[in-house]
Write an enzyme that holds these catalytic residues in place. Structure first.
Site, mmCIF file in Angstrom:
data_model
loop_
_atom_site.group_PDB
_atom_site.id
_atom_site.type_symbol
_atom_site.label_atom_id
_atom_site.label_comp_id
_atom_site.label_asym_id
_atom_site.label_seq_id
_atom_site.Cartn_x
_atom_site.Cartn_y
_atom_site.Cartn_z
ATOM 1 C CB SER A 131 -0.911 0.005 1.234
ATOM 2 O OG SER A 131 -1.909 -0.977 1.085
ATOM 3 C CD GLU A 364 -3.504 -3.595 -10.714
ATOM 4 O OE1 GLU A 364 -2.530 -3.131 -10.090
ATOM 5 O OE2 GLU A 364 -3.407 -4.126 -11.819
ATOM 6 C CB SER A 367 -11.516 -1.747 -0.200
ATOM 7 O OG SER A 367 -11.942 -2.646 -1.204
HETATM 8 N N1 COS Z 1 -1.734 10.798 -10.333
HETATM 9 C C1 COS Z 1 -0.665 11.637 -10.455
HETATM 10 N N2 COS Z 1 0.119 11.984 -9.412
HETATM 11 C C2 COS Z 1 -0.198 11.463 -8.219
HETATM 12 C C3 COS Z 1 -1.289 10.594 -8.031
HETATM 13 C C4 COS Z 1 -2.080 10.268 -9.160
HETATM 14 N N3 COS Z 1 -3.120 9.463 -9.058
HETATM 15 N N4 COS Z 1 -1.347 10.241 -6.724
HETATM 16 C C5 COS Z 1 -0.331 10.880 -6.102
HETATM 17 N N5 COS Z 1 0.358 11.600 -7.024
HETATM 18 C C6 COS Z 1 1.521 12.491 -6.781
HETATM 19 C C7 COS Z 1 1.170 13.550 -5.752
HETATM 20 O O1 COS Z 1 0.554 14.663 -6.361
HETATM 21 C C8 COS Z 1 2.517 13.873 -5.170
HETATM 22 O O2 COS Z 1 3.209 14.723 -6.053
HETATM 23 P P1 COS Z 1 3.856 16.125 -5.529
HETATM 24 O O3 COS Z 1 4.829 15.725 -4.480
HETATM 25 O O4 COS Z 1 4.486 16.691 -6.752
HETATM 26 O O5 COS Z 1 2.713 16.918 -4.998
HETATM 27 C C9 COS Z 1 3.245 12.520 -5.195
HETATM 28 O O6 COS Z 1 2.579 11.741 -6.182
HETATM 29 C C10 COS Z 1 3.194 11.811 -3.864
HETATM 30 O O7 COS Z 1 1.825 11.635 -3.542
HETATM 31 P P2 COS Z 1 1.300 11.365 -2.078
HETATM 32 O O8 COS Z 1 1.941 12.350 -1.141
HETATM 33 O O9 COS Z 1 -0.174 11.334 -2.116
HETATM 34 O O10 COS Z 1 1.927 9.949 -1.777
HETATM 35 P P3 COS Z 1 1.672 8.926 -0.608
HETATM 36 O O11 COS Z 1 2.951 8.268 -0.263
HETATM 37 O O12 COS Z 1 0.873 9.569 0.484
HETATM 38 O O13 COS Z 1 0.820 7.745 -1.306
HETATM 39 C C11 COS Z 1 -1.133 6.555 -2.062
HETATM 40 C C12 COS Z 1 -0.375 7.895 -1.898
HETATM 41 C C13 COS Z 1 -1.459 5.915 -0.737
HETATM 42 C C14 COS Z 1 -2.391 6.959 -2.794
HETATM 43 C C15 COS Z 1 -0.266 5.598 -2.938
HETATM 44 O O14 COS Z 1 0.876 5.152 -2.237
HETATM 45 C C16 COS Z 1 -1.046 4.386 -3.412
HETATM 46 O O15 COS Z 1 -1.827 4.474 -4.355
HETATM 47 N N6 COS Z 1 -0.808 3.222 -2.791
HETATM 48 C C17 COS Z 1 -1.405 1.984 -3.246
HETATM 49 C C18 COS Z 1 -0.452 1.289 -4.143
HETATM 50 C C19 COS Z 1 -1.137 0.199 -4.894
HETATM 51 O O16 COS Z 1 -2.198 0.366 -5.439
HETATM 52 N N7 COS Z 1 -0.453 -0.938 -4.937
HETATM 53 C C20 COS Z 1 -0.884 -2.012 -5.731
HETATM 54 C C21 COS Z 1 0.210 -2.203 -6.725
HETATM 55 S S1 COS Z 1 -0.131 -3.058 -8.109
HETATM 56 S S2 COS Z 1 -0.830 -4.789 -7.578
#
Ligand code: COS
Length: 380
Positions: A131, A364, A367
């Site tokens: 995550s 991906e 939830s």
């Molecule tokens: N599209 C474009 N940029 C994005 C984005 C998106 N959907 N989500 C985040 N970013 C950007 C942010 O804008 C930020 O950029 P800036 O520093 O320039 O502002 C950067 O990425 C870091 O974002 P954020 O601070 O939100 O990162 P976090 O570490 O808090 O993580 C989550 C965010 C939890 C949403 C992310 O780690 C995630 O989606 N985790 C799940 C991973 C996943 O789905 N794994 C399954 C893998 S494949 S089986």
């Protein structure tokens, strides 16, 4: 809002439905039992053109976009969730190379992934970066003398990973910067230093190979950098926004498939001298299943339409995947319940579908992660 499909989309839906019934459904039970990747069926998917959805024809693709992916993947999901998963996850690599690749990268890699028969994979997750995708530890340090990245690290839970011909791999090119030092690299199977590790034994989608990938001093030409150095995390997040619509499509497919089976069974199964479908308790189950599945489809198609229109869709993608995945578990559970003891037996497909549906709440992005994305978007 216009919910009608174009003539081409109607045709795609018909072809995908026929393909799923003729080719995928007959293999689904064996794939689940034997945990085998459907090599022949993947070749047939390539032949029909499903593996080129979302990629222009000049690169061997068949055009279309997110909505076409939803149409094909959901039709597959009705009959065989493993195949829906394989197609949906395969498409991430070509679609991202198409989006971020240089003309040379597109020419070199896309035809192999669209019409060439090679499987694609997306390698982000690591044992300690699930995550928390920004916690990736794999490194890719540029050797300036040879102009190659030296890739070191281990990825896990990669769908199709060890079997894939072309992978998009995320690694730190500047480890000091954390997720801002992450980059995306195109890696080819057979590159020295790249080996496949453990193949996981899973609860469901048993035919989709889920593998560990090991990179030991694996040299990747600098020309395989996808996008710019440091852009990797954003590429991964945007790829996941698109991929989540794919999982939403898998989830509506399996729910629609389970609902079809439940309706059929409730009309055929006689208890107390009449079909169980005449009982109001069963009718209420069916009504809830149909309504929620329609709602799930609407959310998934809406997210896909936004993506295709080039509008922001990150929140909608998280919402559709969250809702469709919960619904897939809800519907497969009730469909199994309606089948009673038969539903629990391996002679019927419901127990497999019930197990297969669960993954949509996990991969991906779980939830819970979608709720983080949605809450951040709506609460600011
Ligand atoms: N599209 C474009 N940029 C994005 C984005 C998106 N959907 N989500 C985040 N970013 C950007 C942010 O804008 C930020 O950029 P800036 O520093 O320039 O502002 C950067 O990425 C870091 O974002 P954020 O601070 O939100 O990162 P976090 O570490 O808090 O993580 C989550 C965010 C939890 C949403 C992310 O780690 C995630 O989606 N985790 C799940 C991973 C996943 O789905 N794994 C399954 C893998 S494949 S089986």
């Amino acid at each position: 809002m216009d919910f009608s499909l174009t003539k081409e989309q109607e045709m795609l839906k018909k072809v995908a439905a026929q393909f799923a019934e003729a080719e995928l459904e007959p293999a689904a039970e064996e794939m689940d039992r034997e945990h085998v990747f459907p090599v022949e069926n993947f070749k047939k998917m390539v032949k029909v053109g499903f593996t080129g959805i979302g990629v222009p024809r000049e690169y061997g693709g068949v055009g279309g976009g997110a909505l076409e992916k939803v149409i094909a993947v959901s039709e597959f999901g009705k009959k065989c969730m493993t195949s829906a998963s394989i197609l949906s996850i395969h498409l991430i690599a070509p679609q991202n190379i198409n989006k971020y690749g240089t003309p040379e990268q597109k020419e070199k890699f896309l035809p192999r992934l669209t019409s060439g028969g090679e499987l694609g994979a997306f390698a982000l997750t690591e044992p300690n970066a699930g995550s928390d995708a920004g916690a990736v530890k794999t490194t890719a340090i540029l050797d300036k003398e040879t102009n190659e990245y030296v890739l070191n690290g281990t990825k896990c839970f990669i769908t199709g990973g060890a079997r894939a011909g072309i992978l998009v791999v995320f690694a730190l090119t500047d480890p000091k910067k954390g997720l801002k030092g992450m980059s995306a690299l195109i890696v080819e199977k057979g590159t020295p230093g790249f080996t496949g590790g453990k193949i996981e034994s899973k609860m469901g989608i048993a035919g989709s190979e889920t593998a560990e990938l090991i990179f030991e001093d694996c040299r990747i030409p600098a020309s395989n950098l996808l996008g710019k150095e440091g852009q990797g995390f954003k590429i991964a997040m945007q790829a996941l926004d698109g991929a989540r619509i794919g999982v939403g499509a898998q989830a509506i497919g399996i729910a629609e498939g389970a609902l079809d089976l439940a309706i059929k069974y409730s009309k055929e199964r006689i208890q107390f001298g009449k079909p169980i479908g005449t009982l109001q308790g069963i009718q209420w189950y069916i009504a809830d299943m149909a309504t929620r599945t329609m709602a799930a489809r609407s959310l998934v198609e809406r997210a896909a339409a936004l993506e295709d229109a080039g509008k922001p869709y990150s929140k909608e993608s998280a919402m559709c995947k969250l809702f469709a995945a919960e619904n897939a578990r809800f519907v497969t559970n009730l469909a199994l319940q309606i089948h009673g003891g038969y539903g629990y037996m391996k002679d019927y497909p419901l127990e497999r579908m019930y197990r297969d549906a669960k993954i949509t709440e996990i991969y991906e992005g779980t939830s819970e992660i979608h709720k983080v994305v949605i809450a951040r978007a709506v609460m600011g």
